[in-house]
Write a protein that holds these residues in place. Structure first.
Motif, PDB file in Angstrom:
ATOM      1  N   UNK A  40       8.091   5.931  -3.111  1.00 47.19           N
ATOM      2  CA  UNK A  40       7.871   5.071  -4.270  1.00 47.19           C
ATOM      3  C   UNK A  40       8.911   3.958  -4.317  1.00 47.19           C
ATOM      4  N   UNK A  41      10.218   4.276  -4.305  1.00 46.56           N
ATOM      5  CA  UNK A  41      11.203   3.187  -4.322  1.00 46.56           C
ATOM      6  C   UNK A  41      11.367   2.468  -2.989  1.00 46.56           C
ATOM      7  N   UNK A  42      11.070   3.130  -1.872  1.00 50.42           N
ATOM      8  CA  UNK A  42      11.272   2.527  -0.559  1.00 50.42           C
ATOM      9  C   UNK A  42      10.005   1.852  -0.057  1.00 50.42           C
ATOM     10  N   UNK A  72      17.867   3.740  -9.792  1.00 49.23           N
ATOM     11  CA  UNK A  72      18.129   5.088 -10.288  1.00 49.23           C
ATOM     12  C   UNK A  72      17.254   6.143  -9.616  1.00 49.23           C
ATOM     13  N   UNK A  73      16.174   5.708  -8.972  1.00 51.10           N
ATOM     14  CA  UNK A  73      15.314   6.667  -8.269  1.00 51.10           C
ATOM     15  C   UNK A  73      15.685   6.816  -6.796  1.00 51.10           C
ATOM     16  N   UNK A 156       0.915   8.560   3.337  1.00 56.09           N
ATOM     17  CA  UNK A 156       0.612   7.518   2.357  1.00 56.09           C
ATOM     18  C   UNK A 156       1.853   6.634   2.282  1.00 56.09           C
ATOM     19  N   UNK A 157       1.800   5.493   2.961  1.00 55.39           N
ATOM     20  CA  UNK A 157       2.997   4.697   3.203  1.00 55.39           C
ATOM     21  C   UNK A 157       3.037   3.473   2.295  1.00 55.39           C
ATOM     22  N   UNK A 158       4.136   3.341   1.570  1.00 48.84           N
ATOM     23  CA  UNK A 158       4.431   2.153   0.776  1.00 48.84           C
ATOM     24  C   UNK A 158       5.183   1.191   1.689  1.00 48.84           C
ATOM     25  N   UNK A 159       4.705  -0.036   1.811  1.00 49.69           N
ATOM     26  CA  UNK A 159       5.264  -0.929   2.833  1.00 49.69           C
ATOM     27  C   UNK A 159       5.156  -2.383   2.412  1.00 49.69           C
ATOM     28  N   UNK A 160       5.891  -3.238   3.109  1.00 52.53           N
ATOM     29  CA  UNK A 160       5.736  -4.672   2.942  1.00 52.53           C
ATOM     30  C   UNK A 160       4.362  -5.085   3.460  1.00 52.53           C
TER      31      UNK A 160
END
Length: 267
Positions: A40-42, A72-73, A156-160
């Motif tokens: 989530x944060x990364x 904070x996360x 499930x990848x959070x990415x640019x």
């Protein structure tokens, strides 16, 4: 899970086996980050992100992230401890460490003796090391998205996004003190895809100002000549030596002229 890795590399020569082993462990680390809530944060970025998300035809060494969520996360020590513990439960001799003294946090997962255990090294104490880097103060302007991929495991990848990934690569090409052949290869790969969007110039220029406050802003008309000037001065033997060990079978290092031709195109 160890047996899956054994099957994965069983018929590969030691060089190909090392690349496959490293990528499998990278996938498991991403899985561990996902399980720990880090995705989530990364935001995933860099060459390994291209490999996992868009099937870049070369292997990669490090896992690179930008901290795009709330500070904070951000809890890398807990995440690393969780990942190392999971590997130990599966029978790996796993340790993790973190260096967080600067803007870019660097972490390592070490699997002691793994290359020897799987017949890839004659040295019993050889360690497979996977490095993770997190830019904790990334430049402004990145656009992120989330994508489901299957590479050894479901992720499930959070990415640019694609334009922001290209901006990050252009920043590396323009500002890295010792330009890597992998940067040149990735640049040619980006530019050879006519469907790839143009770079996120807001992000690119913010990154340039962060590196050099006096850097001139690049535009749609000027980024290609600026990158071409850098590529023209690179020692191509060093480019070849850097990228060749990471290429999939059947892929070649692009010629300088081909990269410059791609940069001169307005496709």
């Amino acid at each position: 899970m160890k047996e899956h890795l054994r099957e994965l590399i069983r018929d590969l020569d030691p060089h190909a086996g090392r690349n496959a082993m490293r990528e499998y462990v990278q996938a498991r680390i991403l899985e561990g980050l996902q399980r720990a809530g880090a995705m989530s944060p990364l935001a995933f970025q860099g060459g390994t992100a291209l490999r996992f998300l868009y099937r870049l035809p070369r292997y990669s060494e490090d896992l690179d992230f930008a901290l795009e969520g709330p500070r904070e996360s951000y809890d890398p020590r807990r995440w690393l401890a969780s990942i190392a513990a999971q590997f130990r439960r599966e029978g790996y001799d796993a340790t993790a460490s973190l260096r967080d003294a600067g803007t870019v946090d660097a972490a390592w997962l070490r699997l002691e003796g793994l290359p020897h255990e799987f017949g890839l090294s004659s040295h019993r104490d050889e360690t497979l090391r996977i490095k993770l880097e997190v830019d904790t103060r990334p430049p402004a302007g990145a656009v992120t998205q989330t994508r489901l991929v299957r590479r050894h495991v479901s992720l499930r990848i959070h990415h640019h996004d694609r334009a922001s990934l290209l901006a990050g690569k252009l920043h590396a090409v323009l500002h890295r003190p010792w330009l890597k052949g992998r940067d040149i290869y990735d640049l040619a790969w980006y530019l050879s895809d006519p469907a790839w969007p143009p770079p996120n110039l807001d992000l690119l220029n913010a990154a340039r100002r962060q590196t050099d406050p006096a850097a001139q802003a690049l535009t749609d008309d000027t980024w290609r000549p600026a990158v071409a000037a850098r590529v023209a001065g690179v020692e191509w033997k060093a480019v070849d030596a850097d990228i060749r060990p990471f290429l999939e079978s059947g892929n070649e290092v692009p010629a300088r002229a081909d990269v410059l031709d791609l940069l001169s195109s307005r496709r």
